[in-house]
Design a protein around this motif. Structure first.
Motif, PDB file in Angstrom:
ATOM      1  N   PHE A  97       7.291   4.561  14.691  1.00 28.56           N
ATOM      2  CA  PHE A  97       7.889   4.136  13.436  1.00 28.56           C
ATOM      3  C   PHE A  97       6.969   3.141  12.737  1.00 28.56           C
ATOM      4  CE2 PHE A  97      11.202   5.241  16.410  1.00 28.56           C
ATOM      5  CZ  PHE A  97      12.020   6.082  15.670  1.00 28.56           C
ATOM      6  N   THR A  98       6.944   3.240  11.394  1.00 25.75           N
ATOM      7  CA  THR A  98       6.118   2.325  10.620  1.00 25.75           C
ATOM      8  C   THR A  98       6.726   2.160   9.228  1.00 25.75           C
ATOM      9  OG1 THR A  98       3.846   1.846   9.903  1.00 25.75           O
ATOM     10  CG2 THR A  98       4.596   4.119   9.669  1.00 25.75           C
ATOM     11  N   LEU A  99       6.154   1.257   8.442  1.00 19.33           N
ATOM     12  CA  LEU A  99       6.609   1.032   7.075  1.00 19.33           C
ATOM     13  C   LEU A  99       5.524   1.428   6.085  1.00 19.33           C
ATOM     14  CD1 LEU A  99       8.289  -2.519   7.253  1.00 19.33           C
ATOM     15  CD2 LEU A  99       9.328  -0.283   7.645  1.00 19.33           C
ATOM     16  N   GLN A 100       5.933   1.787   4.887  1.00 15.69           N
ATOM     17  CA  GLN A 100       4.972   1.993   3.821  1.00 15.69           C
ATOM     18  C   GLN A 100       4.318   0.657   3.488  1.00 15.69           C
ATOM     19  OE1 GLN A 100       6.689   3.919   0.413  1.00 15.69           O
ATOM     20  NE2 GLN A 100       7.550   5.600   1.608  1.00 15.69           N
ATOM     21  N   PRO A 101       3.037   0.662   3.068  1.00 16.88           N
ATOM     22  CA  PRO A 101       2.320  -0.600   2.802  1.00 16.88           C
ATOM     23  C   PRO A 101       3.053  -1.533   1.848  1.00 16.88           C
ATOM     24  CG  PRO A 101       0.789   1.250   2.784  1.00 16.88           C
ATOM     25  CD  PRO A 101       2.159   1.838   2.903  1.00 16.88           C
ATOM     26  N   ALA A 102       3.644  -0.984   0.771  1.00 20.55           N
ATOM     27  CA  ALA A 102       4.325  -1.840  -0.209  1.00 20.55           C
ATOM     28  C   ALA A 102       5.530  -2.530   0.410  1.00 20.55           C
ATOM     29  CB  ALA A 102       4.751  -1.012  -1.421  1.00 20.55           C
ATOM     30  N   LEU A 103       6.307  -1.799   1.216  1.00 14.17           N
ATOM     31  CA  LEU A 103       7.477  -2.390   1.854  1.00 14.17           C
ATOM     32  C   LEU A 103       7.066  -3.403   2.910  1.00 14.17           C
ATOM     33  CD1 LEU A 103      10.516  -2.535   2.160  1.00 14.17           C
ATOM     34  CD2 LEU A 103      10.409  -0.534   3.678  1.00 14.17           C
ATOM     35  N   ALA A 104       6.009  -3.083   3.665  1.00  9.01           N
ATOM     36  CA  ALA A 104       5.506  -4.038   4.662  1.00  9.01           C
ATOM     37  C   ALA A 104       5.055  -5.326   3.989  1.00  9.01           C
ATOM     38  CB  ALA A 104       4.356  -3.402   5.442  1.00  9.01           C
ATOM     39  N   LYS A 105       4.394  -5.199   2.858  1.00 13.35           N
ATOM     40  CA  LYS A 105       3.941  -6.382   2.123  1.00 13.35           C
ATOM     41  C   LYS A 105       5.138  -7.204   1.666  1.00 13.35           C
ATOM     42  CE  LYS A 105       1.043  -9.036  -0.117  1.00 13.35           C
ATOM     43  NZ  LYS A 105       0.090  -9.882   0.592  1.00 13.35           N
ATOM     44  N   TYR A 106       6.176  -6.531   1.203  1.00 19.30           N
ATOM     45  CA  TYR A 106       7.354  -7.245   0.712  1.00 19.30           C
ATOM     46  C   TYR A 106       8.028  -8.041   1.825  1.00 19.30           C
ATOM     47  CZ  TYR A 106      12.090  -8.200  -0.730  1.00 19.30           C
ATOM     48  OH  TYR A 106      13.278  -8.837  -0.979  1.00 19.30           O
ATOM     49  N   VAL A 107       8.263  -7.416   2.980  1.00 19.30           N
ATOM     50  CA  VAL A 107       9.006  -8.110   4.049  1.00 19.30           C
ATOM     51  C   VAL A 107       8.182  -9.227   4.661  1.00 19.30           C
ATOM     52  CG1 VAL A 107      10.481  -6.147   4.560  1.00 19.30           C
ATOM     53  CG2 VAL A 107       8.342  -6.410   5.798  1.00 19.30           C
ATOM     54  N   THR A 108       6.853  -9.057   4.762  1.00 18.20           N
ATOM     55  CA  THR A 108       6.042 -10.137   5.326  1.00 18.20           C
ATOM     56  C   THR A 108       5.919 -11.305   4.354  1.00 18.20           C
ATOM     57  OG1 THR A 108       4.041  -8.964   4.569  1.00 18.20           O
ATOM     58  CG2 THR A 108       4.734  -8.624   6.861  1.00 18.20           C
ATOM     59  N   ARG A 109       5.933 -10.988   3.061  1.00 22.30           N
ATOM     60  CA  ARG A 109       5.899 -12.055   2.065  1.00 22.30           C
ATOM     61  C   ARG A 109       7.226 -12.814   2.048  1.00 22.30           C
ATOM     62  NH1 ARG A 109       4.721 -10.098  -3.880  1.00 22.30           N
ATOM     63  NH2 ARG A 109       2.682  -9.687  -2.947  1.00 22.30           N
ATOM     64  N   LYS A 110       8.319 -12.088   2.232  1.00 25.81           N
ATOM     65  CA  LYS A 110       9.649 -12.688   2.206  1.00 25.81           C
ATOM     66  C   LYS A 110       9.883 -13.580   3.428  1.00 25.81           C
ATOM     67  CE  LYS A 110      14.530 -11.485   1.576  1.00 25.81           C
ATOM     68  NZ  LYS A 110      14.710 -12.225   0.321  1.00 25.81           N
ATOM     69  N   TYR A 111       9.320 -13.161   4.587  1.00 24.38           N
ATOM     70  CA  TYR A 111       9.514 -13.910   5.828  1.00 24.38           C
ATOM     71  C   TYR A 111       8.162 -14.307   6.409  1.00 24.38           C
ATOM     72  CZ  TYR A 111      14.328 -12.294   5.589  1.00 24.38           C
ATOM     73  OH  TYR A 111      15.613 -12.056   5.183  1.00 24.38           O
ATOM     74  N   LYS A 112       7.487 -15.215   5.739  1.00 19.39           N
ATOM     75  CA  LYS A 112       6.181 -15.663   6.197  1.00 19.39           C
ATOM     76  C   LYS A 112       6.316 -16.485   7.477  1.00 19.39           C
ATOM     77  CE  LYS A 112       4.047 -15.853   1.609  1.00 19.39           C
ATOM     78  NZ  LYS A 112       3.418 -16.704   0.580  1.00 19.39           N
TER      79      LYS A 112
END
Length: 423
Positions: free
Chosen positions: A408-423
């Protein structure tokens, strides 16, 4: 608004009559005569009657889309044709706020398969699923235009605004019965029964956009919101009862009622929509971007999401003078697409949010066993599988199958969003 278009036999008659008059297709007399029939003289007013234009004349001659009834009848009168002899029998359409799809890219495989399901296999319910911006609404309208000849009535509605089910059922019953069923029941069960009578009496196509708006937030995917449980009953009734009509719905997530009764050989099916792939280059071309050799990299970065690419392409033009390479050298930009991701993210349960954050922090796809090891102290295997299934139904995780198992993996845009939201 109700619309009419010519049948295949009608188009041949229209062509013959047009040639008999001898006027070129682009002759303005077609419009002037039709306008006069509707009570507006071009010579006196300097403008044409409502609905009379080059666009409606072209669509009238092509016969691929319906035009408003008065204009259709006026054009037929100019041609000295009885409109009832050339109109598609019982053609009734209500497109409400459906978007214009005159500009449409790709999706040939999806359209062909969906047409096969609906026209050949006679599916009763078809769910078009996918994350925000992927093009579900546009595809639903394009599909409806493509298959409209197979139906006697067609109605398109958006569920944005959370319409109470009894109100929606009232609209559908009145339209599909051609205003004949005016004695609407006061109960939900009664209106569901009246709707089913309409679906059995003639072949109808009903398209319901934005189904996710009647689904719950903060819980696992596909459950109706409190007070909107009747929508689930509507799906069950339409999917399980005998009739020749079809409901097409679009949603960010799969309703649990669809999951329970769908199957590859059953009359209820779902299609998970992916990005545009190479067809997305048309979007970048229209935006006038430079360095075509880098377009594929840009498309892959956003997984061909049309909405995201339109936003990004505008940014590249405005801030990077159209240079894709300059943009790619910076950080992944989300822009207004971030608001759409945020709206979807806030619908998740707390456990699903934890899963996305965990997946977003890893560059490589993760196996189910790795997830289980990481969360073993917090949840049971059953809860883990439920959360994974829910995320899959929300179209937010990508599943990769290979010889080593399922990952399982995330699309790059979604991965960027969640990592930015929970730094």
């Amino acid at each position: 608004m109700a619309a009419l278009k010519a049948s295949k036999q009608g188009l041949a008659k229209i062509k013959q009559k047009r040639k008999e008059l001898g006027w070129p297709i682009g002759d303005h007399r077609w419009l002037e005569e039709a306008s006069s029939i509707l009570g507006v003289s071009w010579e006196e007013k300097g403008y044409l009657a409502d609905g009379i234009s080059e666009g409606t004349w072209s669509r009238f001659l092509a016969g691929k889309e319906g035009i408003n009834t008065p204009a259709f009848k006026a054009y037929c009168q100019v041609l000295t044709i009885n409109w009832e002899e050339v109109a598609n029998p019982l053609e009734r359409q209500d497109w409400d706020s459906a978007p214009d799809v005159s500009v449409f890219y790709g999706r040939t495989e999806e359209l062909d398969r969906l047409e096969e399901w609906i026209v050949k296999d006679r599916c009763r319910v078809v769910a078009l699923l996918g994350m925000g911006g992927i093009g579900k609404t546009t595809l639903s309208v394009k599909l409806a235009h493509q298959i409209q000849d197979d139906f006697k009535s067609l109605i398109w509605r958006s569920l944005r605004g959370d319409p109470p089910l009894q109100d929606l059922l009232g609209e559908l019953i009145l339209f599909l019965s051609n205003q004949q069923k005016t004695d609407l029941s006061n109960t939900l069960e009664g209106r569901l029964s009246q709707l089913m009578e309409c679906l059995r009496s003639q072949r109808c196509l009903v398209v319901l956009d934005n189904w996710e708006t009647v689904l719950d937030t903060g819980s696992l995917a596909g459950h109706p919101r409190q007070g909107y449980e009747g929508y689930g009953e509507l799906l069950k009734r339409v999917g399980e009862s005998q009739h020749n009509s079809c409901f097409v719905l679009t949603s960010w997530e799969k309703p649990k009622e669809v999951a329970a009764i769908e199957g590859p050989n059953l009359p209820v099916r779902s299609w998970k929509l992916k990005g545009l792939g190479s067809d997305a280059k048309n979007i970048l071309k229209e935006k006038g971007l430079q360095e075509e050799s880098l377009w594929e990299e840009l498309i892959q970065l956003y997984k061909g999401n049309p909405f995201a690419l339109k936003i990004v392409a505008t940014t590249i033009q405005d801030l990077f003078d159209g240079s894709v390479s300059d943009f790619l050298n910076g950080t992944l930009f989300l822009g207004d697409f971030e608001y759409l991701l945020s709206e979807q993210f806030e619908r998740l349960s707390q456990l699903e949010k934890k899963f996305l954050v965990y997946l977003g922090n890893y560059a490589e796809p993760i196996s189910r066993s790795q997830l289980q090891d990481f969360f073993c102290s917090e949840i049971s295997v059953t809860e883990l599988l439920k959360a994974l299934e829910s995320l899959n139904r929300r179209c937010l995780v990508e599943k990769i199958n290979n010889e080593n198992g399922t990952f399982f993996t995330l699309q790059p845009a979604l991965a960027k969003y969640v990592t930015r939201k929970y730094k």
